[in-house]
Design a protein around this motif. Structure first.
Motif, PDB file in Angstrom:
ATOM      1  N   SER A  73      -9.606  -4.429  -0.143  1.00  0.00           N
ATOM      2  CA  SER A  73     -10.323  -4.368   1.130  1.00  0.00           C
ATOM      3  C   SER A  73     -11.674  -3.657   1.063  1.00  0.00           C
ATOM      4  CB  SER A  73      -9.455  -3.653   2.176  1.00  0.00           C
ATOM      5  OG  SER A  73      -9.239  -2.294   1.825  1.00  0.00           O
ATOM      6  N   ASP A  95      -5.911  -0.308   2.660  1.00  0.00           N
ATOM      7  CA  ASP A  95      -5.297  -1.558   2.208  1.00  0.00           C
ATOM      8  C   ASP A  95      -5.861  -2.000   0.861  1.00  0.00           C
ATOM      9  OD1 ASP A  95      -3.808  -1.698   4.525  1.00  0.00           O
ATOM     10  OD2 ASP A  95      -5.248  -3.004   5.561  1.00  0.00           O
ATOM     11  N   ASP A  96      -5.050  -2.659   0.074  1.00  0.00           N
ATOM     12  CA  ASP A  96      -5.503  -3.213  -1.199  1.00  0.00           C
ATOM     13  C   ASP A  96      -6.533  -4.323  -0.957  1.00  0.00           C
ATOM     14  OD1 ASP A  96      -3.761  -1.521  -2.444  1.00  0.00           O
ATOM     15  OD2 ASP A  96      -2.328  -3.062  -3.059  1.00  0.00           O
ATOM     16  N   LYS A 103      -7.794  -1.160  -4.717  1.00  0.00           N
ATOM     17  CA  LYS A 103      -8.382  -1.155  -3.378  1.00  0.00           C
ATOM     18  C   LYS A 103      -9.643  -2.019  -3.290  1.00  0.00           C
ATOM     19  CE  LYS A 103      -5.186   1.714  -2.272  1.00  0.00           C
ATOM     20  NZ  LYS A 103      -4.029   1.242  -1.472  1.00  0.00           N
TER      21      LYS A 103
END
Length: 219
Positions: free
Chosen positions: A113, A110-111, A141
């Protein structure tokens, strides 16, 4: 899978079983490349400089040596490795760590994260344009104030590159010379430019004749 991802994956199919033997070798053509290997991995982990339990990605994790070092330091680390053989070896060493398929150009994450991204002896498999594309993806990211640490063969100048390749030929290290001429090793100046263009501050630390640690921090 992109063509570049396929190339990155297939490259290690024949090397997986002997990878650890190569990196810990004490003589031969690649001795200087992997000189102080354990210390280089430990120093890479020290450059993370995040709180314990921070979420870390190790891209191009290979047989899991750097991933395991980061885990032992207390970080919550995930290994990213496209090659199935490499991942299986890594899982035998560290069965409690997740090793996922992916590359510098394709990440199942996920971006915004990840606290830090680390990598050892892998970034040079990308062309210059792929490195630029990858840095943009890695940045997406990271959390705010995230860090990217790239440990790899680099040159402090084009003149240094030419000198090292010539010296390698003079020593009759033909396989190493071929690697240096055909892989996509970059100068520190070029990498600094790419990271600064994406809003990072960059520092370099030389670890042996070939290997440098690049630490890029989001401003």
């Amino acid at each position: 899978m992109k063509l570049s991802d396929f190339r990155f994956n297939a490259l290690f199919d024949d090397w997986a079983d002997n990878y650890d033997e190569t990196v810990y070798i004490k003589n031969g053509e690649y001795e200087e490349v992997f000189k102080n290997y354990t210390e280089i991995l430990d120093e890479t982990v020290r450059h993370i400089s995040k709180s314990k339990a921070a979420k870390i990605l190790d891209i191009g994790a290979g047989t899991g040596n750097l991933t395991l070092a980061a885990s032992k330091a207390g970080y919550n680390v995930i290994g990213i490795e496209p090659n199935v053989k490499m991942r299986n070896i890594a899982l035998k060493k560290a069965p409690l760590i997740s090793f996922l398929p992916g590359t510098f150009l394709s990440l199942p994450i996920d971006d915004n994260s990840i606290d830090a991204i680390i990598s050892s002896y892998a970034f040079h498999h990308l062309t210059d344009s792929e490195k630029e594309e990858s840095i943009k993806l890695l940045k997406s990211k990271l959390k705010k104030n995230g860090t990217i640490i790239i440990t790899d063969t680099m040159y402090d100048s084009t003149e240094s590159r030419e000198f090292i390749i010539k010296d390698t030929y003079n020593k009759n290290f033909l396989a190493l010379a071929h690697d240096l001429e055909t892989e996509f090793y970059s100068t520190c100046k070029f990498l600094n430019k790419l990271f600064e263009a994406e809003g990072f501050t960059v520092d370099f630390k030389q670890m042996n004749k070939f290997v440098w640690i690049l630490t890029a921090k989001l401003i």
